[in-house]
Design a protein around this motif. Structure first.
Motif, mmCIF file in Angstrom:
data_model
loop_
_atom_site.group_PDB
_atom_site.id
_atom_site.type_symbol
_atom_site.label_atom_id
_atom_site.label_comp_id
_atom_site.label_asym_id
_atom_site.label_seq_id
_atom_site.Cartn_x
_atom_site.Cartn_y
_atom_site.Cartn_z
ATOM 1 N N UNK A 72 43.211 -47.910 -25.560
ATOM 2 C CA UNK A 72 44.368 -48.292 -26.368
ATOM 3 C C UNK A 72 45.589 -47.473 -25.957
ATOM 4 N N UNK A 73 45.377 -46.185 -25.713
ATOM 5 C CA UNK A 73 46.454 -45.302 -25.279
ATOM 6 C C UNK A 73 47.079 -45.826 -23.984
ATOM 7 N N UNK A 74 46.230 -46.159 -23.008
ATOM 8 C CA UNK A 74 46.719 -46.646 -21.718
ATOM 9 C C UNK A 74 47.366 -48.022 -21.849
ATOM 10 N N UNK A 75 46.861 -48.844 -22.752
ATOM 11 C CA UNK A 75 47.456 -50.166 -22.946
ATOM 12 C C UNK A 75 48.872 -50.047 -23.497
ATOM 13 N N UNK A 76 49.079 -49.103 -24.407
ATOM 14 C CA UNK A 76 50.429 -48.875 -24.941
ATOM 15 C C UNK A 76 51.364 -48.434 -23.823
ATOM 16 N N UNK A 77 50.896 -47.533 -22.965
ATOM 17 C CA UNK A 77 51.719 -47.075 -21.840
ATOM 18 C C UNK A 77 52.016 -48.230 -20.891
ATOM 19 N N UNK A 78 51.008 -49.071 -20.640
ATOM 20 C CA UNK A 78 51.206 -50.209 -19.740
ATOM 21 C C UNK A 78 52.255 -51.177 -20.287
ATOM 22 N N UNK A 79 52.159 -51.469 -21.596
ATOM 23 C CA UNK A 79 53.121 -52.377 -22.221
ATOM 24 C C UNK A 79 54.532 -51.792 -22.199
ATOM 25 N N UNK A 122 56.984 -50.884 -12.349
ATOM 26 C CA UNK A 122 55.657 -51.176 -11.818
ATOM 27 C C UNK A 122 55.045 -49.904 -11.252
ATOM 28 N N UNK A 123 53.719 -49.822 -11.278
ATOM 29 C CA UNK A 123 53.006 -48.680 -10.703
ATOM 30 C C UNK A 123 51.926 -49.185 -9.768
ATOM 31 N N UNK A 124 51.359 -48.275 -8.981
ATOM 32 C CA UNK A 124 50.311 -48.645 -8.034
ATOM 33 C C UNK A 124 48.991 -48.905 -8.746
ATOM 34 N N UNK A 125 48.112 -49.618 -8.052
ATOM 35 C CA UNK A 125 46.728 -49.790 -8.506
ATOM 36 C C UNK A 125 45.805 -49.335 -7.380
ATOM 37 N N UNK A 126 44.614 -48.927 -7.761
ATOM 38 C CA UNK A 126 43.654 -48.447 -6.773
ATOM 39 C C UNK A 126 43.139 -49.597 -5.913
ATOM 40 N N UNK A 127 42.939 -49.324 -4.622
ATOM 41 C CA UNK A 127 42.246 -50.276 -3.766
ATOM 42 C C UNK A 127 40.748 -50.167 -4.043
#
Length: 428
Positions: free
Chosen positions: A394-401, A409-414
């Protein structure tokens, strides 16, 4: 946001003046521009109604930002009621609008005395809440001390202040916290941002509104170097002030030194400071022996939750005269001839003299509160008594929103990177 007019006079409430509602509604809508995360939660709650049938009371600072939390809770279907968490933090126009425009019962008036404040806590408990949103744990503490028979009604509580979490930990240690409490304060998207950036900016805003003084060149003493203290120190430095930090924690003291601040005991800082800001959550951080050695005209204020950090009783005993010199500004003339100036009666200066945290940072804090209430309702009967952290997802979802709303935008892991960080066999 759609607003449906209601017959406000038929709704139980205690606000200063319902005629203030149009201004309050205008300001609530303005704050909403900077609260995209909570707006998404409001919209989802209106469709899913996750709090349908739940009685909920919120003890919060009644501000434009809190209004959006209250609206989200109502959209979720809760039978809710709002009271103030501090006698000086209510924005009367906002309280009026929540009653008149949004149909939310509010019991809060700026400047209410302690008896009224405690009566409002009793009114909140008369609502027989299933969920409590608390700010300082006064409602929960009163429930435990005076309303034991109502604990059976409780699904749980949420708390978003450091002071409140300290009290909840003490309750659990003493064996009286017999229900779940969600620790919103320690969510990363709360304390890293609200406590540091929100408190930092709004504290200086309150000082400037109360005094209209220039901060550049002043010596500002910040008592406490938690996240709120870091924010106050960093923002003071950014305004050109010379900052001294006082601390009792050696680790935090080292951190303050390495952040570029002088660290001194309060006894040594007291004669040097022009302005003092307390953010410790403890009592009598500034007391009689400190007032005696302060400069003539030294300004003291508090940005901690309760009005106990500055020992105003001892200051009053040392004073030969007390007078109002500006709004939220009192001058105490001491027996030694010097004056000490107290802002906001020693209460939260950022809410007593200003408007509290900017809405952009409260967007994340109140998103945590709203989701914490949903989490309690969804997990009714499944959570053990005691403190529970906001789930990391939930914490990360709030940051993502929040990032999404900011257009960042941020990177995602390969796949290869994901495999590497989850493996112990891969090495150099």
């Amino acid at each position: 946001m759609t607003v449906t007019p209601i017959r406000a006079k038929e709704l139980k409430h205690e606000v200063k003046d319902l005629s203030l509602a149009p201004l309050g509604r205008q300001r609530i809508e303005w704050a909403g521009r900077e609260m995209p995360v909570l707006r998404q939660i409001q919209d989802r709650f209106a469709k899913e109604r996750p709090l349908e049938g739940i009685r909920l009371v919120a003890c919060c600072h009644v501000t434009t930002e809190t209004a959006h939390l209250a609206i989200a809770i109502k959209n979720a279907g809760a039978d809710s009621l709002l009271i103030a968490s501090n006698p000086l933090s209510t924005q009367d126009d906002v309280a009026a609008s929540l009653v008149a425009d949004y149909g939310i019962p509010v019991f809060a008036q700026k400047g209410e005395d302690n008896d009224t404040y405690h009566r409002h806590v009793q009114i909140a408990l008369d609502h027989r809440p299933n969920i409590i949103i608390d700010d300082g744990s006064d409602v929960v503490a009163t429930l435990i001390q005076e309303r034991q028979h109502q604990i059976a009604d409780l699904i749980g509580t949420t708390e978003e202040t450091t002071t409140g979490i300290v009290r909840l930990r003490a309750m659990f240690r003493d064996g009286v916290l017999t229900f779940p409490a969600v620790n919103v304060n320690d969510a990363d998207t709360k304390h890293f941002f609200d406590n540091r950036y929100g408190t930092g900016q709004s504290t200086l805003d309150g000082i400037i509104r109360a005094t209209n003084i220039l901060l550049a060149g002043k010596t500002i003493v910040v008592a406490g170097y938690g996240w709120c203290g870091k924010g106050a120190a960093q923002r003071s430095s950014g305004m050109g002030a010379n900052v001294i930090v006082t601390e009792i924690d050696p680790v935090k003291a080292i951190e303050a030194v390495m952040d570029g601040f002088r660290v001194l005991p309060m006894a040594q800082a007291a004669p040097l400071g022009d302005i003092f800001i307390t953010v410790t959550g403890n009592k009598h951080v500034i007391r009689a022996e400190h007032f005696e050695v302060m400069k003539d005209g030294a300004i003291v204020c508090n940005s901690g939750h309760f009005d106990i950090e500055i020992d105003l009783k001892s200051l009053g005993a040392q004073a030969t005269d007390v007078k109002d010199v500006r709004n939220f500004t009192q001058e105490y003339r001491l027996k030694n001839g010097k004056a000490v100036v107290v802002l906001g009666e020693g209460r939260l200066i950022n809410l007593a003299a200003a408007e509290g945290h900017p809405s952009a940072v409260m967007d994340m804090s109140f998103a945590n509160q709203a989701l914490a209430c949903e989490y309690l309702a969804t997990n009714k009967g499944k959570l053990a008594p005691g403190l529970h952290s906001i789930p990391a997802e939930l914490d990360k979802e709030i940051a993502r929103l929040k990032l999404q709303a900011m257009g960042i935008q941020i990177d995602t892991l390969t796949a290869e990177q994901t495999e590497y960080i989850n493996s112990w066999t891969a090495g150099t």
